[in-house]
Design a protein around this motif. Sequence first.
Motif, mmCIF file in Angstrom:
data_model
loop_
_atom_site.group_PDB
_atom_site.id
_atom_site.type_symbol
_atom_site.label_atom_id
_atom_site.label_comp_id
_atom_site.label_asym_id
_atom_site.label_seq_id
_atom_site.Cartn_x
_atom_site.Cartn_y
_atom_site.Cartn_z
ATOM 1 N N ASP A 257 34.587 51.171 36.796
ATOM 2 C CA ASP A 257 34.030 51.994 35.723
ATOM 3 C C ASP A 257 35.051 53.078 35.449
ATOM 4 O OD1 ASP A 257 31.686 50.575 35.633
ATOM 5 O OD2 ASP A 257 30.670 51.851 37.114
ATOM 6 N N PHE A 258 35.225 53.420 34.206
ATOM 7 C CA PHE A 258 36.183 54.496 33.914
ATOM 8 C C PHE A 258 35.613 55.467 32.895
ATOM 9 C CE2 PHE A 258 37.571 52.375 30.028
ATOM 10 C CZ PHE A 258 37.402 51.029 30.323
ATOM 11 N N GLY A 259 36.275 56.632 32.804
ATOM 12 C CA GLY A 259 35.769 57.734 31.979
ATOM 13 C C GLY A 259 35.823 57.438 30.484
ATOM 14 N N ALA A 260 35.244 58.354 29.713
ATOM 15 C CA ALA A 260 35.166 58.170 28.265
ATOM 16 C C ALA A 260 36.541 58.400 27.633
ATOM 17 C CB ALA A 260 34.152 59.139 27.680
ATOM 18 N N ILE A 261 36.863 57.538 26.696
ATOM 19 C CA ILE A 261 38.128 57.674 25.962
ATOM 20 C C ILE A 261 37.938 58.705 24.857
ATOM 21 C CG2 ILE A 261 39.654 56.437 24.363
ATOM 22 C CD1 ILE A 261 39.136 53.933 26.148
ATOM 23 N N ASN A 262 38.966 59.511 24.647
ATOM 24 C CA ASN A 262 38.897 60.538 23.612
ATOM 25 C C ASN A 262 39.176 59.908 22.238
ATOM 26 O OD1 ASN A 262 39.221 62.687 21.890
ATOM 27 N ND2 ASN A 262 40.490 63.891 23.300
ATOM 28 N N TRP A 263 38.106 59.426 21.621
ATOM 29 C CA TRP A 263 38.301 58.701 20.353
ATOM 30 C C TRP A 263 38.689 59.623 19.215
ATOM 31 C CZ3 TRP A 263 39.469 53.992 20.991
ATOM 32 C CH2 TRP A 263 38.894 53.258 22.029
ATOM 33 N N ALA A 264 38.338 60.892 19.328
ATOM 34 C CA ALA A 264 38.746 61.836 18.275
ATOM 35 C C ALA A 264 40.275 61.896 18.239
ATOM 36 C CB ALA A 264 38.169 63.208 18.558
ATOM 37 N N GLU A 265 40.874 61.921 19.448
ATOM 38 C CA GLU A 265 42.336 61.927 19.508
ATOM 39 C C GLU A 265 42.883 60.622 18.915
ATOM 40 O OE1 GLU A 265 44.189 62.873 23.328
ATOM 41 O OE2 GLU A 265 45.745 61.378 22.924
ATOM 42 N N PHE A 266 42.270 59.514 19.343
ATOM 43 C CA PHE A 266 42.725 58.210 18.861
ATOM 44 C C PHE A 266 42.769 58.165 17.335
ATOM 45 C CE2 PHE A 266 41.571 53.947 17.286
ATOM 46 C CZ PHE A 266 42.612 53.195 17.784
ATOM 47 N N TRP A 267 41.645 58.519 16.704
ATOM 48 C CA TRP A 267 41.596 58.406 15.242
ATOM 49 C C TRP A 267 42.528 59.383 14.566
ATOM 50 C CZ3 TRP A 267 40.308 54.047 13.549
ATOM 51 C CH2 TRP A 267 39.309 53.285 14.181
ATOM 52 N N ASN A 268 42.730 60.540 15.192
ATOM 53 C CA ASN A 268 43.669 61.492 14.610
ATOM 54 C C ASN A 268 45.108 60.982 14.656
ATOM 55 O OD1 ASN A 268 43.029 64.164 13.387
ATOM 56 N ND2 ASN A 268 41.488 64.059 15.008
ATOM 57 N N VAL A 269 45.456 60.345 15.755
ATOM 58 C CA VAL A 269 46.819 59.795 15.830
ATOM 59 C C VAL A 269 46.983 58.666 14.815
ATOM 60 C CG1 VAL A 269 48.559 58.755 17.316
ATOM 61 C CG2 VAL A 269 47.012 60.447 18.264
ATOM 62 N N VAL A 270 45.920 57.840 14.684
ATOM 63 C CA VAL A 270 45.961 56.774 13.682
ATOM 64 C C VAL A 270 46.172 57.369 12.292
ATOM 65 C CG1 VAL A 270 44.591 54.998 12.512
ATOM 66 C CG2 VAL A 270 44.569 55.138 15.012
ATOM 67 N N LYS A 271 45.485 58.477 12.046
ATOM 68 C CA LYS A 271 45.552 59.090 10.706
ATOM 69 C C LYS A 271 46.869 59.801 10.445
ATOM 70 C CE LYS A 271 40.693 60.048 10.197
ATOM 71 N NZ LYS A 271 39.853 61.047 10.862
ATOM 72 N N GLY A 272 47.706 59.938 11.454
ATOM 73 C CA GLY A 272 49.007 60.571 11.215
ATOM 74 C C GLY A 272 49.182 61.903 11.921
ATOM 75 N N ASN A 273 48.199 62.294 12.722
ATOM 76 C CA ASN A 273 48.294 63.605 13.370
ATOM 77 C C ASN A 273 48.799 63.552 14.808
ATOM 78 O OD1 ASN A 273 47.284 64.732 11.019
ATOM 79 N ND2 ASN A 273 45.166 64.436 11.686
ATOM 80 N N GLY A 274 49.396 62.446 15.202
ATOM 81 C CA GLY A 274 49.938 62.359 16.558
ATOM 82 C C GLY A 274 51.176 63.223 16.678
ATOM 83 N N PRO A 275 51.648 63.427 17.920
ATOM 84 C CA PRO A 275 52.808 64.305 18.121
ATOM 85 C C PRO A 275 54.078 63.818 17.433
ATOM 86 C CG PRO A 275 51.920 63.512 20.238
ATOM 87 C CD PRO A 275 51.067 62.929 19.168
ATOM 88 N N CYS A 276 54.226 62.524 17.221
ATOM 89 C CA CYS A 276 55.506 62.036 16.673
ATOM 90 C C CYS A 276 55.383 61.167 15.423
ATOM 91 C CB CYS A 276 56.275 61.248 17.730
ATOM 92 S SG CYS A 276 56.697 62.190 19.186
#
Lengths: 315, 99, 270
Positions: A257-276
């Motif tokens: 079992d593993f912890g919850a994934i930060n989907w807000a981060e995921f979608w933000n990176v998809v949208k272009g807001n990732g660090p690079c």
Amino acid sequence: MVDAIHGDFEQKIANDITIEPRDTMPDDYRKTLIRQISQHAHSEIVGMLPEGNWVTRAPSLRRKAVLLAKIQDEGGHGLYLYSAAETLGVTRDELLDQLHSGKAKYSSIFNYPSLTWADMGAIGWLVDGAAIMNQVPLCRASYGPYARAMVRICKEESFHQRQGFEIMHVLAKGTEVQKKMAQDALNRWWWPALMMFGPHDSDSTNTEQSMKWRIKRISNDDLRRKFVDVTVEQTKVLGLTVPDKDLMWNAETGHYDFGAINWAEFWNVVKGNGPCNKQRLEARKAAWQKGEWVREAAMAHAEKRKARKEALVAA
Amino acid sequence: MANETNKLEWPLWEVFIRSKAGLDHKHAGSLHAADAQMAIENARDVYTRRMEGISIWVVESKNIFASDPKEAESLYDPANDKIYRHPTFYNLPDEVKYM
Amino acid sequence: MKNKLFYILEWADNTLILGQRLSEWCGHGPVLEQDIALTNIALDHLGCARNLYTYAAEIFNGMDAVDRSECFASVAFQRNVKEGHQADEDDLAFLRDAWDFRNVLLVEQPNTDWAYTVARAFLFDAFNYYYLTAMCNSVDERLAGIASKSLKEATYHLRWSSEWVIRLGDGTEESKTRIVEAIANLWPFTGELFTATEVDTFVEGLGVDFAALKPLWEQKVAEIFDEATLEVPTGVWMQSGGKTGTHSENLGFVLAEMQFMQRAYPNMEW
């Protein structure tokens, strides 16, 4: 009977008969394939960048050679995939235009920075590890050119994950600072690697149809769980710690079992807001624009040469 | 699709590779190149990085004529009932072990 | 022994630095196929450098302590010698400072653009082809073996860069302007390719007669330039110094980047 010659598209899919470029296929199937294959191709060539960062700084000549060969393979894999997409009636230039204009997506993982040498280990071990897990089932995808490209890619990639793990292993068994470097890389790449399998099945818009068409064979969550199970054991070999306080073996399910994934981060990176996101796209665009006169010159020369040859034959 | 971007795109080539002496050239994949010589060299760099080949053929993709899948039945089904073309069609006495 | 060591380093440093420069292209090529091609060439150079450094390290380790302490100036190298470490390929690549590098100035020149990269490759490849051909006859079997393996690769490199010089020279107006400029700016670094240093003259039979390679190189360059509709520059003042450790400003930056890890985290396994 349904075989390569007989039966319509639906019957072939139902009977696991490969679809080939000139076979009739629904428009949506074609579009879905072009989107998926080109995304995959873009991921390969954008994926060359975070590792390319370290080619000139590799800590030993052996590592430099291995890293170069690995990144080169990724270029090759991009090429195989673009070729597969081209059999569906789209050109590579059109696909690159979509990448450069921001219309096409690529794997979000490459929007994270590669900050230390240990990142070359973590990328090979975790990112390639996750990619291989995603890709192996695609060797049986319903579209022939895609499946064949994936067979070639999977064969070549087998060394990629190993070289990454080897880097991690040497660091983890090395000096204090090297071990720290390895743990830091694991901390930064673990969650993005889990995100590579895509949204939960319940939130994945494309999964159901793709499974039906046999473009996708195993669901996001199933692949992710498999990855966690395998990788956690490898982490133990390294003597490193998975950055997840909720990680726990579940004897009932036979999985971690593993912890919850930060989907807000995921979608933000998809949208272009990732660090690079910006740097990566700019680097691709710059290479393409700076190469334009080179491609033009080669074509112009080829045409001149052809014209000269024809003139010679005519005379 | 003869728009501005495609005017510049290097033509597509199909690559065939003989992996070792005695074998046929087999389709390996495709790539882009400005001319035939470059296509051979690109094929060498792209498709034989792991000693996969000893000989390369390239042909510009547009020069390949392919059969139409819609005609597949009329092209290939007629061979189905000509089983007498296969050696297993014939009965031999058991005493003849190899033929 | 020192002369032999330095002679090998002249060769090894050429291939390492050019390989390093070419590897900067990885992921940034004008088209995917050529990105892959360039990386292949970089890998060839790197592989050759590794073979040579391994051999050079063996020679170095076999020298007496005084000689060893006089070979390379960098503090890191000196410390290793003092502490009795055996040198390896990585020490030679990552622990020497610019003045102990013996590559020609040509290979350390920046990539700038595709035209400079092609021109630099061609001018070097044409030299390297004849150099390796001659080195195949070295009395030192190990060096002759490395040369004959590398010659196959260099033959391909020369074909690749020759074809690109022709394409750019006889391509578009823009490509011609660019390749002409690149050749003009790189030409001053070609004289050094054929100048023998003190080291070179001490290793007769083991090394090559550099002056004898010049006419062969000139002929090849003239032939390719002719096909490329390019003029061979004449009356150009030649720069030199790389082979004796007096480099252009470029090399320091190449090394700063390349050697960073070994400098920041010394004496570790990677």
